[in-house]
Design an enzyme around this catalytic site. Structure first.
Site, PDB file in Angstrom:
ATOM      1  N   TYR A  11      50.516  15.762  63.719  1.00 25.81           N
ATOM      2  CA  TYR A  11      49.646  15.792  62.541  1.00 25.81           C
ATOM      3  C   TYR A  11      48.389  16.640  62.749  1.00 25.81           C
ATOM      4  O   TYR A  11      47.412  16.485  62.001  1.00 25.81           O
ATOM      5  CB  TYR A  11      49.264  14.366  62.124  1.00 25.81           C
ATOM      6  CG  TYR A  11      50.353  13.646  61.357  1.00 25.81           C
ATOM      7  CD1 TYR A  11      50.708  14.048  60.070  1.00 25.81           C
ATOM      8  CD2 TYR A  11      51.017  12.555  61.901  1.00 25.81           C
ATOM      9  CE1 TYR A  11      51.707  13.392  59.350  1.00 25.81           C
ATOM     10  CE2 TYR A  11      52.017  11.887  61.190  1.00 25.81           C
ATOM     11  CZ  TYR A  11      52.357  12.315  59.913  1.00 25.81           C
ATOM     12  OH  TYR A  11      53.324  11.657  59.205  1.00 25.81           O
ATOM     13  N   HIS A  56      57.799  10.389  55.581  1.00 22.30           N
ATOM     14  CA  HIS A  56      57.202  11.729  55.647  1.00 22.30           C
ATOM     15  C   HIS A  56      58.193  12.718  55.047  1.00 22.30           C
ATOM     16  O   HIS A  56      59.406  12.515  55.147  1.00 22.30           O
ATOM     17  CB  HIS A  56      56.946  12.111  57.115  1.00 22.30           C
ATOM     18  CG  HIS A  56      56.605  13.565  57.303  1.00 22.30           C
ATOM     19  ND1 HIS A  56      55.331  14.046  57.115  1.00 22.30           N
ATOM     20  CD2 HIS A  56      57.382  14.636  57.626  1.00 22.30           C
ATOM     21  CE1 HIS A  56      55.341  15.365  57.323  1.00 22.30           C
ATOM     22  NE2 HIS A  56      56.575  15.740  57.628  1.00 22.30           N
ATOM     23  N   GLU A  64      58.536  21.246  62.313  1.00 25.96           N
ATOM     24  CA  GLU A  64      58.644  19.796  62.519  1.00 25.96           C
ATOM     25  C   GLU A  64      60.012  19.419  63.088  1.00 25.96           C
ATOM     26  O   GLU A  64      60.110  18.533  63.948  1.00 25.96           O
ATOM     27  CB  GLU A  64      58.372  19.075  61.193  1.00 25.96           C
ATOM     28  CG  GLU A  64      56.936  19.264  60.741  1.00 25.96           C
ATOM     29  CD  GLU A  64      56.642  18.758  59.341  1.00 25.96           C
ATOM     30  OE1 GLU A  64      55.469  18.844  58.919  1.00 25.96           O
ATOM     31  OE2 GLU A  64      57.568  18.278  58.653  1.00 25.96           O
ATOM     32  N   THR A 120      52.063  11.028  47.452  1.00 25.31           N
ATOM     33  CA  THR A 120      51.520  10.439  48.687  1.00 25.31           C
ATOM     34  C   THR A 120      51.006   9.020  48.445  1.00 25.31           C
ATOM     35  O   THR A 120      51.291   8.102  49.215  1.00 25.31           O
ATOM     36  CB  THR A 120      50.344  11.313  49.206  1.00 25.31           C
ATOM     37  OG1 THR A 120      50.783  12.671  49.273  1.00 25.31           O
ATOM     38  CG2 THR A 120      49.881  10.856  50.567  1.00 25.31           C
ATOM     39  N   LYS A 171      58.702   5.839  58.295  1.00 34.04           N
ATOM     40  CA  LYS A 171      57.489   5.475  59.031  1.00 34.04           C
ATOM     41  C   LYS A 171      57.561   4.039  59.577  1.00 34.04           C
ATOM     42  O   LYS A 171      58.402   3.251  59.144  1.00 34.04           O
ATOM     43  CB  LYS A 171      56.279   5.689  58.111  1.00 34.04           C
ATOM     44  CG  LYS A 171      56.089   7.178  57.744  1.00 34.04           C
ATOM     45  CD  LYS A 171      54.792   7.405  56.996  1.00 34.04           C
ATOM     46  CE  LYS A 171      54.600   8.887  56.691  1.00 34.04           C
ATOM     47  NZ  LYS A 171      53.285   9.141  56.045  1.00 34.04           N
ATOM     48  N   ASN A 205      53.047   4.762  53.708  1.00 31.98           N
ATOM     49  CA  ASN A 205      53.799   5.172  52.522  1.00 31.98           C
ATOM     50  C   ASN A 205      55.277   5.496  52.812  1.00 31.98           C
ATOM     51  O   ASN A 205      55.871   6.345  52.165  1.00 31.98           O
ATOM     52  CB  ASN A 205      53.080   6.323  51.801  1.00 31.98           C
ATOM     53  CG  ASN A 205      52.904   7.542  52.686  1.00 31.98           C
ATOM     54  OD1 ASN A 205      53.337   7.535  53.833  1.00 31.98           O
ATOM     55  ND2 ASN A 205      52.300   8.588  52.166  1.00 31.98           N
ATOM     56  N   ARG A 209      60.703  16.285  48.349  1.00 29.86           N
ATOM     57  CA  ARG A 209      59.376  15.827  47.893  1.00 29.86           C
ATOM     58  C   ARG A 209      59.504  15.082  46.556  1.00 29.86           C
ATOM     59  O   ARG A 209      58.801  14.111  46.315  1.00 29.86           O
ATOM     60  CB  ARG A 209      58.406  17.015  47.741  1.00 29.86           C
ATOM     61  CG  ARG A 209      58.079  17.771  49.025  1.00 29.86           C
ATOM     62  CD  ARG A 209      57.231  17.027  50.021  1.00 29.86           C
ATOM     63  NE  ARG A 209      55.991  16.518  49.512  1.00 29.86           N
ATOM     64  CZ  ARG A 209      54.940  16.188  50.287  1.00 29.86           C
ATOM     65  NH1 ARG A 209      55.000  16.350  51.602  1.00 29.86           N
ATOM     66  NH2 ARG A 209      53.852  15.695  49.765  1.00 29.86           N
TER      67      ARG A 209
END
Ligand code: IDP
Ligand code: MG
Length: 164
Positions: free
Chosen positions: A76, A142, A153, A118, A36, A139, A112
């Protein structure tokens, strides 16, 4: 010219079904990530990609891209009813990101685990978010939440000839 008999046609169908299944299986072992804007700005992209490769993921596709507000909104769109939607769009279009497709067995769930929760305050020690995230919104990375969304995606960001 060889005449295509019923037997040959049946063989073609069997081979083509096998190819489809094989391809489907291979493709489900991918996930999609973005480093990000705040992590790119802080020059953490290299360190984050290094962790991802060290965790056994193969980079299938990679690019640095500055999303427009409308592209971020589209990406999003699943969150459009959530109170932080506008904040998320503003943030994700505030500077360039690194988008990547990653391949590994159990790519979605393993990734993940590698990135952590998150909210970085809840992220397990040693996870990417625990070590690089600034806040719940900023954070660091993604990660797709399902095989189906990983495909959507990945297709959103990369054409077929950008994947190796
Ligand atoms: P995830 O990225 O861990 O899958 P999601 O719930 O899908 O989390 O939310 C997408 C992104 O929206 C988060 O990564 C984070 O950047 C942002 N976000 C989520 N919840 C909040 C919040 O409560 N405030 C601000 N931003 C948030
Ligand atoms: Mg999510």
């Amino acid at each position: 010219m060889t005449k295509i008999t019923k037997e040959i046609l049946e063989d073609i169908i069997i081979i083509s079904n096998f190819a489809t299944k094989f391809n489907f299986k291979t493709m489900s072992n991918i996930t999609f990530t973005m480093v990000k804007p705040e992590a790119v700005e802080a020059k953490n992209a290299g360190a984050i990609l290094n962790r991802i490769e060290n965790a056994g993921f193969r980079i299938v596709a990679l690019k640095k891209v500055h999303l427009s507000a409308s592209r971020a909104a589209e990406f999003y769109a699943v969150h459009k009813e959530r109170p932080f939607y506008q904040e998320l769009i503003d943030y994700m279009s505030s500077g360039p990101i690194m988008a990547a497709i990653l391949e590994k067995e159990n790519a979605v769930s393993d990734f993940r685990k590698l990135i952590g929760a998150t909210n970085p305050e809840n992220a397990e020690p040693g996870t990417i978010r625990a070590d690089f995230a600034e806040s719940m919104a900023k954070n660091a990375v993604h990660g797709s939440d399902s095989d189906e969304n990983a495909q959507i995606e990945a297709d959103f960001h990369f054409s077929v000839d950008e994947r190796f």
